[in-house]
Structures are given as C-alpha cells and as structure tokens.
Scaffold this motif. Structure first.
Motif, PDB file in Angstrom:
ATOM      1  N   VAL A  44       0.839  -1.200   0.000  1.00 26.41           N
ATOM      2  CA  VAL A  44       0.000   0.000   0.000  1.00 26.41           C
ATOM      3  C   VAL A  44       0.875   1.253   0.000  1.00 26.41           C
ATOM      4  O   VAL A  44       0.561   2.247  -0.661  1.00 26.41           O
ATOM      5  CB  VAL A  44      -0.974  -0.022   1.195  1.00 26.41           C
ATOM      6  N   ASP A  45       2.018   1.186   0.719  1.00 28.35           N
ATOM      7  CA  ASP A  45       2.955   2.313   0.675  1.00 28.35           C
ATOM      8  C   ASP A  45       3.405   2.577  -0.760  1.00 28.35           C
ATOM      9  O   ASP A  45       3.523   3.729  -1.191  1.00 28.35           O
ATOM     10  CB  ASP A  45       4.193   2.018   1.543  1.00 28.35           C
ATOM     11  N   ASP A  46       3.672   1.502  -1.495  1.00 27.04           N
ATOM     12  CA  ASP A  46       4.107   1.664  -2.888  1.00 27.04           C
ATOM     13  C   ASP A  46       3.015   2.325  -3.724  1.00 27.04           C
ATOM     14  O   ASP A  46       3.298   3.159  -4.594  1.00 27.04           O
ATOM     15  CB  ASP A  46       4.476   0.305  -3.491  1.00 27.04           C
ATOM     16  N   LEU A  47       1.770   1.937  -3.468  1.00 26.26           N
ATOM     17  CA  LEU A  47       0.656   2.557  -4.188  1.00 26.26           C
ATOM     18  C   LEU A  47       0.582   4.049  -3.856  1.00 26.26           C
ATOM     19  O   LEU A  47       0.375   4.883  -4.739  1.00 26.26           O
ATOM     20  CB  LEU A  47      -0.665   1.870  -3.815  1.00 26.26           C
ATOM     21  N   GLU A  48       0.787   4.363  -2.576  1.00 30.21           N
ATOM     22  CA  GLU A  48       0.743   5.768  -2.179  1.00 30.21           C
ATOM     23  C   GLU A  48       1.871   6.551  -2.856  1.00 30.21           C
ATOM     24  O   GLU A  48       1.684   7.697  -3.269  1.00 30.21           O
ATOM     25  CB  GLU A  48       0.843   5.907  -0.657  1.00 30.21           C
ATOM     26  N   ALA A  49       3.033   5.889  -2.985  1.00 32.28           N
ATOM     27  CA  ALA A  49       4.162   6.558  -3.643  1.00 32.28           C
ATOM     28  C   ALA A  49       3.792   6.916  -5.080  1.00 32.28           C
ATOM     29  O   ALA A  49       4.152   7.981  -5.588  1.00 32.28           O
ATOM     30  CB  ALA A  49       5.388   5.653  -3.611  1.00 32.28           C
TER      31      ALA A  49
ATOM     32  N   GLU B 137     -12.492  -5.640   1.929  1.00 37.10           N
ATOM     33  CA  GLU B 137     -12.119  -4.597   0.968  1.00 37.10           C
ATOM     34  C   GLU B 137     -11.154  -3.597   1.575  1.00 37.10           C
ATOM     35  O   GLU B 137     -11.211  -3.278   2.764  1.00 37.10           O
ATOM     36  CB  GLU B 137     -13.369  -3.850   0.476  1.00 37.10           C
ATOM     37  N   LEU B 138     -10.283  -3.112   0.703  1.00 39.60           N
ATOM     38  CA  LEU B 138      -9.406  -1.999   1.043  1.00 39.60           C
ATOM     39  C   LEU B 138      -9.923  -0.791   0.271  1.00 39.60           C
ATOM     40  O   LEU B 138     -10.307  -0.911  -0.898  1.00 39.60           O
ATOM     41  CB  LEU B 138      -7.965  -2.296   0.616  1.00 39.60           C
ATOM     42  N   CYS B 139      -9.953   0.361   0.961  1.00 36.06           N
ATOM     43  CA  CYS B 139     -10.437   1.562   0.301  1.00 36.06           C
ATOM     44  C   CYS B 139      -9.317   2.603   0.343  1.00 36.06           C
ATOM     45  O   CYS B 139      -8.752   2.879   1.404  1.00 36.06           O
ATOM     46  CB  CYS B 139     -11.676   2.081   1.025  1.00 36.06           C
ATOM     47  N   LEU B 140      -8.969   3.114  -0.825  1.00 33.44           N
ATOM     48  CA  LEU B 140      -7.911   4.124  -0.921  1.00 33.44           C
ATOM     49  C   LEU B 140      -8.534   5.424  -1.382  1.00 33.44           C
ATOM     50  O   LEU B 140      -9.276   5.439  -2.373  1.00 33.44           O
ATOM     51  CB  LEU B 140      -6.828   3.670  -1.901  1.00 33.44           C
ATOM     52  N   LEU B 141      -8.238   6.521  -0.687  1.00 33.19           N
ATOM     53  CA  LEU B 141      -8.900   7.788  -0.977  1.00 33.19           C
ATOM     54  C   LEU B 141      -7.878   8.903  -1.159  1.00 33.19           C
ATOM     55  O   LEU B 141      -6.840   8.919  -0.487  1.00 33.19           O
ATOM     56  CB  LEU B 141      -9.831   8.171   0.179  1.00 33.19           C
TER      57      LEU B 141
ATOM     58  N   MET C  64      -2.424   9.586   0.531  1.00 34.82           N
ATOM     59  CA  MET C  64      -3.561   8.731   0.244  1.00 34.82           C
ATOM     60  C   MET C  64      -4.092   8.189   1.565  1.00 34.82           C
ATOM     61  O   MET C  64      -3.322   7.756   2.416  1.00 34.82           O
ATOM     62  CB  MET C  64      -3.098   7.588  -0.661  1.00 34.82           C
ATOM     63  N   LEU C  65      -5.417   8.237   1.735  1.00 28.76           N
ATOM     64  CA  LEU C  65      -6.032   7.713   2.959  1.00 28.76           C
ATOM     65  C   LEU C  65      -6.390   6.248   2.759  1.00 28.76           C
ATOM     66  O   LEU C  65      -6.817   5.851   1.678  1.00 28.76           O
ATOM     67  CB  LEU C  65      -7.291   8.506   3.276  1.00 28.76           C
ATOM     68  N   ARG C  66      -6.228   5.439   3.831  1.00 29.39           N
ATOM     69  CA  ARG C  66      -6.533   4.010   3.708  1.00 29.39           C
ATOM     70  C   ARG C  66      -7.554   3.597   4.765  1.00 29.39           C
ATOM     71  O   ARG C  66      -7.467   4.012   5.928  1.00 29.39           O
ATOM     72  CB  ARG C  66      -5.289   3.158   3.923  1.00 29.39           C
ATOM     73  N   LEU C  67      -8.484   2.778   4.329  1.00 28.02           N
ATOM     74  CA  LEU C  67      -9.471   2.192   5.231  1.00 28.02           C
ATOM     75  C   LEU C  67      -9.663   0.759   4.781  1.00 28.02           C
ATOM     76  O   LEU C  67      -9.551   0.465   3.583  1.00 28.02           O
ATOM     77  CB  LEU C  67     -10.810   2.920   5.091  1.00 28.02           C
ATOM     78  N   LYS C  68      -9.937  -0.149   5.749  1.00 28.31           N
ATOM     79  CA  LYS C  68     -10.332  -1.480   5.309  1.00 28.31           C
ATOM     80  C   LYS C  68     -11.320  -2.073   6.299  1.00 28.31           C
ATOM     81  O   LYS C  68     -11.419  -1.613   7.439  1.00 28.31           O
ATOM     82  CB  LYS C  68      -9.126  -2.391   5.118  1.00 28.31           C
ATOM     83  N   ARG C  69     -12.088  -3.051   5.825  1.00 29.41           N
ATOM     84  CA  ARG C  69     -13.044  -3.717   6.704  1.00 29.41           C
ATOM     85  C   ARG C  69     -12.656  -5.180   6.821  1.00 29.41           C
ATOM     86  O   ARG C  69     -12.596  -5.908   5.831  1.00 29.41           O
ATOM     87  CB  ARG C  69     -14.478  -3.590   6.171  1.00 29.41           C
ATOM     88  N   GLU C  70     -12.323  -5.557   8.077  1.00 32.84           N
ATOM     89  CA  GLU C  70     -12.006  -6.947   8.352  1.00 32.84           C
ATOM     90  C   GLU C  70     -12.786  -7.373   9.591  1.00 32.84           C
ATOM     91  O   GLU C  70     -12.856  -6.615  10.565  1.00 32.84           O
ATOM     92  CB  GLU C  70     -10.504  -7.131   8.594  1.00 32.84           C
ATOM     93  N   LYS C  71     -13.350  -8.567   9.556  1.00 29.96           N
ATOM     94  CA  LYS C  71     -14.187  -9.073  10.647  1.00 29.96           C
ATOM     95  C   LYS C  71     -15.252  -8.045  11.019  1.00 29.96           C
ATOM     96  O   LYS C  71     -15.499  -7.768  12.191  1.00 29.96           O
ATOM     97  CB  LYS C  71     -13.336  -9.431  11.861  1.00 29.96           C
TER      98      LYS C  71
END
Length: 597
Positions: A350-355, A397-401, A365-372
RNA sequence: GGGGCUGUAGCUCAGCUUGGUUAGAGUGCCGGUCUGUCACACCGGAGGUCGCGGGUUCGAGCCCCGUCAGCCCCGCCA
C-alpha cells in the motif's frame, strides 16, 4: 511466414522455406543465407534460410561434388549461397518436427558462394547460451537484426496491415492523396522539425506534425473522402511508444457526422484485427469524456477490470478530520476506489501505491479497510458509524482515498487503479476492450496563465448543444471530438471540423489569436473555409502502435524497419550528422560556438 | 529540462558489496577428429583501450567527479 507465392526467378526455382513433402523428387535451385553448419566429417549439413523459412541441405559424398562438400564445410555463417539439388524425404527417425520443412531436405549436388559474409557482428540465430544482443547493437547492425524471423514477421504483418487499410478504404470510396512533406511551421502543438530554405534566405519549411490542414483543404476541394498512410514528424522527447517520425492512417470525409466516423473506424479496425487473425465485436462501447474522468480518472480508461472510482465526499462531510475537511472547504472532493480482497495487501504494497499517487501529484492517500466487520484505518475514528456505512466498504475490501481537487485526484487515482489491477492480478490478458471516448472539452485552461488552449486543435467543431457557452463559459463547452481507446492505450482520435468561417473566427478570438496572426498562420485554410466548405471531419489512427499491438511487440522499434533511438538518433546510418561549412553557407546558417566544435 | 538503470572478449554476462599476483564463464571465431546431424559431439588455440577523460591512492575494472552512448520513466507530445 509462407505467403504461398511463387518467388521463382531465373536464379532460383523455389523458396527453400516453402518446400514440403509434396515437393519430394523436384530438382531445385535455392538461394539463401547459411544459418548454421554441421560438418560430421564425410557429410555436411547446412541450414539454409530465406524469407519463407529454413530448410536443411545435406552434402553427401554419394551425390554432391567434392568442391561443394568442401565449400559447405568452409563457408561462413550468414553467407549467401546458391544450391542445386533434389528434394528428398528425410529418413525415418531423421525428421525435425520443429521445422516447417522438417519432413524433407535438399540433397545438394552443387553449391556456389555468391555473397560471402564476414563473421556477423551480432548473432542472427541464437545458439546455446546466447541471448538477444543489446538493442544498441541491434540498431547499429540493423540489416542483421532484420534477418531474424521475429522481425521479418513483424515487417510482413505491417505490410499486410497497410494493404488491408488501402483496400478497405478504397472500396468505400476513399481516395489516397499525398500531401506535402515540406510544409509550413505551426507554432502550436509539438515542436516542428525545420528545414532551411536555400533560395529564400532565413526562411524555413517544417515537416508536418500531421496533414491536418491539407486534408481539410481536400474536403473543401470536393474530394469528399480522403485517406493517406501519412508520415508525421514531431520533435519531442521519445518513449518506447513514441518515435520522432511515425505513421498515421489519416482519414477525412465530407457530409458526415461523428456517428459516420465511428462506424467507418470500427470497420477498419475490425478489418485490421481480422488480418492478424482476431475477430472483434463492433460497434465499440462509448463513454463521455466527463464519465471517463469521473469513473476512471483518465480520458483513456482500461475497462478490462472494474475498480471504478467513487465519490466519498458526503461520507466525510462534517467529519472533524483535518485532511478531508481542508480539501472539502477548498472546493475539492474525497475520491477513491474500493478494492475487493484488498485488505490482504501488505503495508509495503500500500505504501508503494501511495508513492505512485504522490508521484502523480497527490499529497498522500487515505486508507481504510473492513475486516471481521470492523472498519479500520487512520480516518476511521473521525467517522460516525453512519458515515462509515456510507463508504460502502465490504468485508475484505481496502479503500484508498485522495482528498484533493479533481485535477490532482484524477491522475493520482488513475495511476493507483492501474497498479492495483496489476498487483491484484485483475487484468485479463486476452481481453480486448475497445472504447470510444466522446465529447472532449473544447478548451483547456493553462494552469498558470489562465489562457484558453485547444484540447484537440483550433479547427475542432464545438458541440452543437454548447454553442451558447462559447460566449458565457467557454471552458465548459464540449467539442465534437473523439478518441478510440484499446485497453487503456489511445489508438487514435479525431473530430468534426468547423465548416463555418464565422465560427472559426470566434474560436480564434477565444484562443487569443488575432485576425492578423490567424491570417498569417492559417490563412490558406481560412480562405478555403470562406470559399464554401462542406461539413467534414475525420480521424487519425496510430499505425505503428496498431502494428506493435498486433505483432505482440513491446516497442515501436520492433515494427519499424529503421527506427530512431530515444535520443532521436539513427544508429545504423548515423543521422543526424555535422555538415560541411559550405553547405551551411548555402543555407544561410551560421553555427554558434563554431570555434569550439 | 529532471530522475533511474546499464556500459568488462565478436555476442551474452560474472567479477564492483570489502581496491591488492596473470580479469573469468558460456557462446562465437581459428585449427584438428568425426558419414545422419539439426542448439551435432569431442580435442586444442587465439581473443581485453574493463565506454571515454580526470581525480583519490603505494596500487583502481572496483572509490570520487565529469562526459559520451543505450534503455525506462516524469515534464513535453494542439
């Protein structure tokens, strides 16, 4: 590669690469290049290569004369030889299934070396432990590189695509008309290649960036339908998919609307793909420019995978979170993408994606995810449960904003979306996703000066519904301009042109080009428009790019016989090059720093 | 214009991290043996401006600076 033609001449009777079992018993005279030799003492084998392929020639003391056997053992690789002999079936167990000619061989009787070759500087056929030479050497010794069957196949395919283009368009009433190579410099757009005039001191021609103005004049002249496989020149920095001179299928037609161009281009593209053995469905789907940028962040979206962008601004409205609050207050939005299964991506990934997003201009880039069932990530604690639910993030899901104005978030999210598709292996390699992107904006605003520039070119017709906007809000006006896109690559684009001289004058005014300048730069077109112009429009398709895609090459250099390097140099012939002082004098040119050269 | 990678035998590469005797491998090339190979096999041999220039050092393929060339990317490409 066999094309099923007889290329027999008074010098040779057959192409060795075309010989098959049906030819057994034939007396043949072959000409070709010695690809490899295997001398076993008494008997010698040569692999002879010609345009059609490779055939094994055997030199057996029972058939061949002694001179021929000696020569076959001594001749250097890549030498050109003429061989007389007989086509025979190979002995049982001696066949070579990897060779199209592998059921037969030619028993040689005589041989002549007609084109002796020095040891080649680079290998044409790769042997044990050899890999492809560096591209620099391949370009320097292009005549050797072009002997490789892979490149020969690319060049042959390119030829066939050209013939299909000519046939397809001719059959539909299009006339192939050449336009000048020595033409007039154009200050807008790419840098021109300039050619000095000898007879007019201090004046220059330019090589055409495209035949744009000429093809419009041909419509005004009444030819109605024109095409050209046109060489175009742009003096800009290069990439793997950009050459300083390149080829376009250039098309223009009169008494047509955009719809007619779509149909025509779809038919041509389908014919080109069919020539390469691929059937594609037409018509192509269509999408407005506005939708493309909203859903994918780019005007050439790759639709092979989902991952549409969504607007999360409402979910963050009122949240006491500095980043999103600041962005919203300054007129920006919170946009991003939801990645099914993306919760498993590592911190590093995810760091690479933000780069990538930062590289494209985003602050972060903001990150959120839903687990359990639980929503986690830095922004999560600023959101009420209701707000969190508005984001629509599903389990796993992972959400990138990105919180920014659209002009920042679109390119950033475009990059991220493409990389996510790659990382998550969501790209179906075999799918062909063609798409029309329509209704481009007519103008773009220069970020620093605020001046209007043409998105396509200044002759592009405004959208009929948006003519009123020209006076009130020209930057919101759409153009009748369209691009055809395949898997995220632009194949070509075009527009309906302005046929009305008054509209053309308004366009120039909006572009801050005064009458005098317009007359000076485009006078010949303006006069033409005033003399009765039919409604007309067209499209240009990137021919090299199409040839590259259809041959499976990854660089334009592999579908152009004599390409340039990334510094626009021709390594084979050595261009560009200094010229003699008297030649410069004739052209009225004096070099700066001549003494230090 | 900016960033990154690469440059060693004809070709493809290793050696560079941590400077130290004669710079290696595969392939190609040259010579030899071999009558059914097909990336033939086997024996022997030659082949180097370590891109170029400068610097540091007792000593540089290796470290530093510059430069040239090739490739990839950003800007640019109406």
């Amino acid at each position: 590669m066999s094309e099923g033609l007889s290329l027999a001449t008074s010098v040779r009777s057959h192409l060795g690469g075309e010989l098959r079992s049906a030819d057994v018993g034939s007396r043949v005279t072959l000409g070709g290049w010695v690809q490899r030799q295997r001398a076993l003492g008494g008997i010698v084998f040569l692999d002879l290569r010609d345009r059609a392929g490779v055939i094994q020639v055997s030199f057996d003391p029972k058939f061949a004369d002694a001179d021929a056997i000696r020569m076959a053992g001594d001749v250097g690789r890549e030498s050109v030889v003429l061989i007389e002999g007989e086509v025979v079936a190979r002995p049982e167990g001696g066949r070579n299934a990897e060779l199209a000619t592998g059921d037969v061989e030619v028993k040689a009787v005589t041989m002549r070396v007609v084109g002796p070759a020095e040891t080649p500087a680079i290998p044409v056929t790769l042997g044990k432990g050899e890999s492809l030479p560096s591209e620099e050497l391949r370009l320097r010794h292009r005549y050797l590189d072009l002997r490789r069957p892979e490149l020969q196949a690319n060049i042959v395919l390119r030829h066939r695509l050209m013939q299909v283009t000519r046939r397809h368009l001719s059959e539909r009433g299009f006339l192939e008309i050449e336009t000048p190579i020595l033409t007039k410099p154009t200050p807008e757009g790419a840098r021109d290649y300039l050619v000095p005039s000898r007879v007019s001191a201090g004046e220059f021609y330019a090589l055409p960036q495209s035949p744009q103005l000429y093809k419009q004049l041909l419509m005004i002249a009444g030819f109605d339908r024109y095409f050209q496989i046109a060489r175009c020149f742009r003096d800009e920095d290069l990439r793997a998919d950009r050459q300083p001179e390149f080829t376009q299928i250039d098309i223009e037609a009169s008494f047509i609307a955009a719809q007619d161009i779509y149909t025509l281009a779809e038919g041509l593209i389908a014919a080109l793909w069919k020539e390469a053995g691929v059937t594609i469905p037409i018509p192509f789907p269509r999408m407005s420019y506005a939708d493309a940028v909203e859903k994918y962040g780019t005007d050439r979206p790759d639709l092979r995978y989902g991952l549409e962008l969504f607007d999360a601004t409402e979910a963050f409205r009122g949240a006491n979170f500095g980043i999103t609050k600041g962005a919203i207050e300054s007129g920006g939005r919170i946009r991003g993408l939801r990645i099914p299964g993306g919760a498993v991506l590592s911190r590093k990934q995810v760091d690479d994606l933000e780069a990538l997003a930062r590289g494209a201009g985003a602050a972060g880039m903001l990150r959120l995810k839903r687990e359990k069932g639980e929503l986690t990530g830095p922004p999560a604690k600023f959101l009420s449960p209701e707000q969190g639910a508005m984001l629509g993030i599903e389990e796993g899901e992972l959400c990138l904003l990105v919180a920014a104005p659209d002009r920042v978030s679109s390119p950033a999210l475009d990059r991220v979306r493409q990389e996510v598709a790659k990382v998550m292996k969501r790209v179906p390699e075999k799918t062909l996703s063609f798409l029309w992107v329509l209704d481009f904006p007519l103008f773009e605003k220069d970020a620093t000066t605020g001046a209007l520039g043409a998105v396509h070119h200044p002759f592009t017709s405004p959208h009929p519904d948006d003519v009123a906007l020209l006076s009130s809000a020209p930057e919101k006006a759409r153009a009748v301009a369209y691009d055809v896109v395949l898997n995220g690559t632009e194949l070509g684009g075009g527009s309906i042109r302005i046929a009305d001289p008054d509209v053309q004058r308004r366009m120039f005014n909006l572009l801050a080009i005064d009458d005098e300048t317009a007359q000076q730069r485009f006078g010949f077109l303006l006069e033409g428009l005033r003399s009765g112009a039919p409604p007309h429009g067209g499209i240009a398709l990137g021919f090299d790019r199409i040839a590259m895609l259809l041959s499976g090459a990854t660089s334009l250099r592999d579908v152009i016989a004599f390409p340039k390097t990334t510094a626009a140099r021709a390594l084979f012939e050595g261009a560009p090059t200094p010229v003699a002082a008297e030649d410069l004098r004739d052209l009225h040119i004096r070099l700066e720093d001549e003494g230090t050269r």
